[in-house]
Design an enzyme around this catalytic site. Structure first.
Site, mmCIF file in Angstrom:
data_model
loop_
_atom_site.group_PDB
_atom_site.id
_atom_site.type_symbol
_atom_site.label_atom_id
_atom_site.label_comp_id
_atom_site.label_asym_id
_atom_site.label_seq_id
_atom_site.Cartn_x
_atom_site.Cartn_y
_atom_site.Cartn_z
ATOM 1 N N CYS A 2 0.049 8.698 -17.633
ATOM 2 C CA CYS A 2 1.265 8.957 -16.858
ATOM 3 C C CYS A 2 1.085 8.478 -15.419
ATOM 4 O O CYS A 2 -0.028 8.380 -14.919
ATOM 5 C CB CYS A 2 1.542 10.451 -16.800
ATOM 6 S SG CYS A 2 1.632 11.228 -18.398
ATOM 7 N N ARG A 28 0.473 1.144 -16.248
ATOM 8 C CA ARG A 28 -0.439 2.194 -16.687
ATOM 9 C C ARG A 28 -0.246 2.522 -18.163
ATOM 10 O O ARG A 28 -1.076 3.204 -18.760
ATOM 11 C CB ARG A 28 -0.225 3.459 -15.844
ATOM 12 C CG ARG A 28 -0.648 3.283 -14.412
ATOM 13 C CD ARG A 28 -0.144 4.389 -13.546
ATOM 14 N NE ARG A 28 -0.810 5.651 -13.777
ATOM 15 C CZ ARG A 28 -1.952 6.023 -13.210
ATOM 16 N NH1 ARG A 28 -2.556 5.195 -12.384
ATOM 17 N NH2 ARG A 28 -2.485 7.197 -13.452
ATOM 18 N N TRP A 75 3.090 9.050 -20.600
ATOM 19 C CA TRP A 75 2.268 8.530 -21.699
ATOM 20 C C TRP A 75 1.988 9.747 -22.566
ATOM 21 O O TRP A 75 1.178 10.594 -22.202
ATOM 22 C CB TRP A 75 0.980 7.958 -21.098
ATOM 23 C CG TRP A 75 0.203 7.036 -21.961
ATOM 24 C CD1 TRP A 75 0.523 5.757 -22.292
ATOM 25 C CD2 TRP A 75 -1.079 7.289 -22.559
ATOM 26 N NE1 TRP A 75 -0.473 5.202 -23.057
ATOM 27 C CE2 TRP A 75 -1.462 6.115 -23.243
ATOM 28 C CE3 TRP A 75 -1.933 8.378 -22.598
ATOM 29 C CZ2 TRP A 75 -2.648 6.006 -23.931
ATOM 30 C CZ3 TRP A 75 -3.126 8.272 -23.306
ATOM 31 C CH2 TRP A 75 -3.478 7.089 -23.963
ATOM 32 N N ASN A 101 0.641 14.418 -14.154
ATOM 33 C CA ASN A 101 -0.213 13.479 -14.881
ATOM 34 C C ASN A 101 -1.493 14.224 -15.203
ATOM 35 O O ASN A 101 -2.082 14.830 -14.313
ATOM 36 C CB ASN A 101 -0.488 12.263 -13.978
ATOM 37 C CG ASN A 101 -1.628 11.397 -14.481
ATOM 38 O OD1 ASN A 101 -1.912 11.369 -15.674
ATOM 39 N ND2 ASN A 101 -2.285 10.695 -13.572
ATOM 40 N N GLY A 102 -1.913 14.194 -16.477
ATOM 41 C CA GLY A 102 -3.140 14.894 -16.853
ATOM 42 C C GLY A 102 -2.880 15.823 -18.017
ATOM 43 O O GLY A 102 -1.890 15.653 -18.747
ATOM 44 N N GLU A 466 -17.411 -8.712 -24.752
ATOM 45 C CA GLU A 466 -16.220 -8.674 -23.895
ATOM 46 C C GLU A 466 -15.125 -9.602 -24.435
ATOM 47 O O GLU A 466 -13.942 -9.265 -24.402
ATOM 48 C CB GLU A 466 -16.622 -9.037 -22.454
ATOM 49 C CG GLU A 466 -15.491 -9.150 -21.455
ATOM 50 C CD GLU A 466 -14.640 -7.886 -21.295
ATOM 51 O OE1 GLU A 466 -15.023 -6.829 -21.805
ATOM 52 O OE2 GLU A 466 -13.566 -7.989 -20.681
ATOM 53 N N LYS A 470 -11.353 -8.379 -25.415
ATOM 54 C CA LYS A 470 -10.120 -8.990 -24.879
ATOM 55 C C LYS A 470 -9.192 -9.366 -26.028
ATOM 56 O O LYS A 470 -7.989 -9.189 -25.942
ATOM 57 C CB LYS A 470 -10.416 -10.257 -24.049
ATOM 58 C CG LYS A 470 -11.035 -10.058 -22.682
ATOM 59 C CD LYS A 470 -10.118 -9.466 -21.656
ATOM 60 C CE LYS A 470 -10.157 -7.973 -21.635
ATOM 61 N NZ LYS A 470 -11.115 -7.285 -20.826
ATOM 62 N N GLU A 473 -7.642 -6.084 -27.745
ATOM 63 C CA GLU A 473 -6.693 -5.269 -26.988
ATOM 64 C C GLU A 473 -5.362 -5.955 -26.731
ATOM 65 O O GLU A 473 -4.337 -5.297 -26.703
ATOM 66 C CB GLU A 473 -7.304 -4.743 -25.686
ATOM 67 C CG GLU A 473 -7.666 -5.792 -24.678
ATOM 68 C CD GLU A 473 -8.241 -5.186 -23.391
ATOM 69 O OE1 GLU A 473 -9.025 -5.867 -22.741
ATOM 70 O OE2 GLU A 473 -7.886 -4.056 -23.045
ATOM 71 N N HIS A 489 -28.338 -9.500 -40.389
ATOM 72 C CA HIS A 489 -28.729 -8.150 -40.830
ATOM 73 C C HIS A 489 -27.543 -7.357 -41.367
ATOM 74 O O HIS A 489 -27.598 -6.140 -41.448
ATOM 75 C CB HIS A 489 -29.399 -7.404 -39.670
ATOM 76 C CG HIS A 489 -30.649 -8.081 -39.204
ATOM 77 N ND1 HIS A 489 -31.793 -8.137 -39.958
ATOM 78 C CD2 HIS A 489 -30.908 -8.792 -38.074
ATOM 79 C CE1 HIS A 489 -32.713 -8.822 -39.311
ATOM 80 N NE2 HIS A 489 -32.195 -9.242 -38.164
ATOM 81 N N LYS A 590 -4.066 1.566 -18.301
ATOM 82 C CA LYS A 590 -4.951 0.909 -17.352
ATOM 83 C C LYS A 590 -6.016 1.855 -16.833
ATOM 84 O O LYS A 590 -7.153 1.462 -16.598
ATOM 85 C CB LYS A 590 -4.102 0.366 -16.178
ATOM 86 C CG LYS A 590 -4.896 -0.384 -15.130
ATOM 87 C CD LYS A 590 -5.373 -1.715 -15.657
ATOM 88 C CE LYS A 590 -6.174 -2.518 -14.666
ATOM 89 N NZ LYS A 590 -6.964 -3.576 -15.335
HETATM 90 O O1 M6R Z 1 -11.317 1.677 -14.630
HETATM 91 P P1 M6R Z 1 -12.534 1.512 -15.500
HETATM 92 O O2 M6R Z 1 -13.227 0.228 -15.265
HETATM 93 O O3 M6R Z 1 -13.465 2.686 -15.383
HETATM 94 O O4 M6R Z 1 -11.988 1.515 -16.970
HETATM 95 C C1 M6R Z 1 -12.843 1.491 -18.066
HETATM 96 C C2 M6R Z 1 -12.155 0.918 -19.290
HETATM 97 O O5 M6R Z 1 -11.084 1.743 -19.663
HETATM 98 C C3 M6R Z 1 -11.633 -0.499 -19.014
HETATM 99 O O6 M6R Z 1 -12.684 -1.326 -18.613
HETATM 100 C C4 M6R Z 1 -10.961 -1.098 -20.255
HETATM 101 O O7 M6R Z 1 -11.894 -1.263 -21.281
HETATM 102 C C5 M6R Z 1 -10.340 -2.435 -19.876
HETATM 103 N N1 M6R Z 1 -9.076 -2.236 -19.236
HETATM 104 C C6 M6R Z 1 -10.149 -3.326 -21.024
HETATM 105 O O8 M6R Z 1 -9.714 -4.580 -20.627
#
Ligand code: M6R
Length: 595
Positions: A2, A28, A75, A101-102, A466, A470, A473, A489, A590
């Site tokens: 949120c 977000r 959210w 938010n929370g 990584e 990408k 997601e 393995h 985010k």
């Molecule tokens: O804000 P942070 O770097 O602590 O967030 C950690 C993860 O949620 C963040 O790196 C997430 O995996 C990425 N947005 C993915 O692209």
């Protein structure tokens, strides 16, 4: 997660500004939107499930009287995304409005008690207990600020809360615990918000409230008080992020804009060298172990830290997922340096781990968002200089985190050769960006794939992880990153005709062995995309596709560069698919402020 905004203006309508501000928090991740203002002892409320544009079209969110108010993008956690569950939530008399938010962890018990006292609930949310509690305490004679203070004694969990009441015109009260909240001071206008993009256009003088502090916005200014009602003289920080930095600036999406900003993000982060040197000078000789802690992309950046610090500085280094930290970090001591990597500086898992580590060890946070909780709770801070990152997928903040880690490791080890190599990284990245049409063409070919594999050895292994993240997601295609040697393995059983396998082949000691892994998957019919140095092109002729990178990029600095084609590949595959928005992937936020 949120997002909340609150504002108090002088002689201006709050709703259009609240709408503009809350739209800047869309990144977000959200499913509903709402705004409340107050005028003439009446709360105006408009809210519904859906995207801001749709809800605005239906309800005309700008068209509300009142010079102060609150807004929210939700959210969903407790209850489906629908109109009733959307924020703001009101008390039964419709005199108080609240955004949150929370998560209020004990909301069920509080709700039961309030129902026993005659309060009626409309929504399934945890948040709705707050306006009812405020109502209850205000009926004992307290003002909104003191009623909120009392609410904090009752609720458990994480929260950023903003509230208004018709009996207190021109006032927004707000507080936070374990959820982000900043205060913005503009010209005759005052704000609270979950994040900078919401208010950059209106205010750049920022106050960072601490846990449990109560913020009161008035038409004449801002007051911050502690739990005992004492006014606190808060430091005001002027931030140098501009509103344009949080705009698309002619690009179709934030993600591609941010991929293109990686050269500058690295250059700007390199300016932190002096600060990093100071930290290294203070810590060197005083630590005998390093532990990195992070989540998601930041975890992948951390993995590179191990590959650098152990061989270069000879200090044993581990990397832990923040969400697993409390189960595995049992042997921290004062000689351990725990390094927290985070873009937002607000990730709940990482913050929790930081609090634990602060009890025994030295802590260093490498964070992008200025003034975020981690920057205030860690003992040492390196600020990455990527500027605001709006796309949910981390790109420029990832390479900035890597840059900070390379600086730290290079200075710790006194490795000038490594440090000088960093200077040319922005040029190598720009060369790749000029070749982005090649990746665009590849994406056309690969967009129908159901599974992808990414292989890398040594320094290239975290890049493989990584790259796969990408892809998952933002394209919703299944992708797995593997240490190239690990494939045989088990996962090799999955390799079949036509499965795309991206093999990372930077020049260096690992090249030969990774080439054998390339052959393993090719022999089983995989469509191999080899990414390697121009000078090694002849070796890659068995691959179905090849993407070539500057010969000077050896395997040690490859993590900063080889990730770029993988980001581009994911982006172009995502935008070739109907209904996929790479900036706002489904189910993701985010900034993840819940554990
Ligand atoms: O804000 P942070 O770097 O602590 O967030 C950690 C993860 O949620 C963040 O790196 C997430 O995996 C990425 N947005 C993915 O692209």
């Amino acid at each position: 997660m949120c997002g909340i905004v609150g504002c108090v203006l002088k002689e201006k309508k709050a709703a259009p500004i609240l709408l503009d501000s809350i739209s800047k928090l869309e990144y977000r991740g959200y499913d509903s939107v709402g705004i409340a203002t107050a005028v003439d002892r009446k709360i105006n409320l408009k809210k519904d499930a859906g995207k801001i544009k749709e809800v605005d079209k239906k309800l005309d969110l700008k068209d509300m009287e009142g010079s102060f108010g609150i807004a929210h993008v939700r959210w969903a956690t407790h209850g489906d995304p629908n109109k009733t569950n959307s924020h703001p939530h009101l008390n039964m008399d419709r005199t108080i409005a609240v955004v949150h938010n929370g998560i209020i962890e004990n909301s069920a018990e509080i709700k039961e008690e309030l129902i026993g006292e005659g309060y009626k609930f409309k929504s399934e949310t945890d948040t709705e207990v707050i306006p009812h509690l405020l109502d209850k305490y205000m009926k004992t004679g307290l003002d909104l600020e003191n009623a909120l203070r009392k609410v904090l004694d009752v609720i458990h969990g994480s929260y950023a809360i903003a509230a208004i009441c018709v009996d207190e015109p021109g006032r927004v009260v707000a507080t936070r615990k374990d959820s982000p909240l900043i205060v913005g001071i503009g010209h005759d206008e005052y704000f609270v918000a979950s994040d900078y993009p919401a208010i950059l256009k209106y205010a750049r003088d920022i106050i960072f409230p601490e846990q449990g502090e109560i913020v009161v916005l008035n038409p004449d200014g801002v007051t911050v008080k502690d739990e005992y009602d004492n006014v606190i003289n808060k430091e005001v920080t002027t931030i140098n992020w501009s509103p344009e930095m949080a705009e698309k600036g002619g690009y179709d999406h934030f993600m591609i804009k941010e991929i293109n900003e990686q050269d500058t993000a690295i250059q700007n982060t390199l300016t932190q060298r002096e600060n990093v040197q100071q930290i290294v000078d203070e810590l060197k000789g005083d630590i005998n172990r390093v532990v990195f802690v992070a989540c998601g992309t930041s975890y992948h950046a951390s993995l590179i830290g191990k590959y650098l610090i152990e061989p270069l500085a000879g200090i044993p280094t581990e990397v832990l997922l923040a969400s697993e930290f409390k189960y595995s970090a049992r042997t921290l001591d004062e000689k351990t340096l725990v390094i927290f990597i985070s873009q937002s500086g607000e990730t709940a898992d990482t913050l929790k781990a930081l609090d634990i580590a602060n009890e025994t060890s030295k802590t260093l946070a490498i964070v992008n968002v200025v003034g975020s909780s981690m920057t205030r709770r860690a003992q040492y801070v390196i600020q990455t200089q990527a500027g605001p990152e709006i796309g949910v997928a981390a790109t420029k903040t990832y390479v900035s985190q890597l840059t900070a880690i390379y600086l730290f490791a290079g200075l710790l080890a006194g490795d000038e050769e490594l440090l000088s190599k960093l200077e040319k990284v922005p040029d190598y990245i720009n060369e790749i960006l000029k070749d982005c049409d090649v990746i665009k063409q590849l994406s056309v070919k690969y967009r129908y794939a159901k599974d992808f594999f990414y292989l890398g050895r040594g320094y290239a292994y975290p890049t493989a992880l990584e790259g796969a993240l990408k892809l998952k997601e933002i394209t919703y295609i299944h992708g797995e990153g593997y240490a190239a040697g690990e494939l045989k393995h088990g996962p090799l059983a999955l390799i079949d005709k036509g499965i795309p396998v991206v093999v990372l082949l930077p020049p260096g000691d690992n090249l030969e062995k990774t080439m054998s892994n390339l052959e393993e998957v090719r022999a089983r019919g995989a469509d191999v995309l080899a990414i390697g140095a121009r000078k090694d092109k002849e070796q890659f002729t068995h691959a179905k596709d090849i993407f070539l990178i500057n010969d000077e990029v050896d395997e040690i600095i490859a993590p900063l560069v080889y990730i770029v084609p993988l980001q581009l590949l994911s982006y172009y595959v995502a935008i070739s698919k109907e209904g996929v928005d790479p900036d706002k992937p489904k189910n993701l936020a985010k900034c993840v402020t819940v554990e």
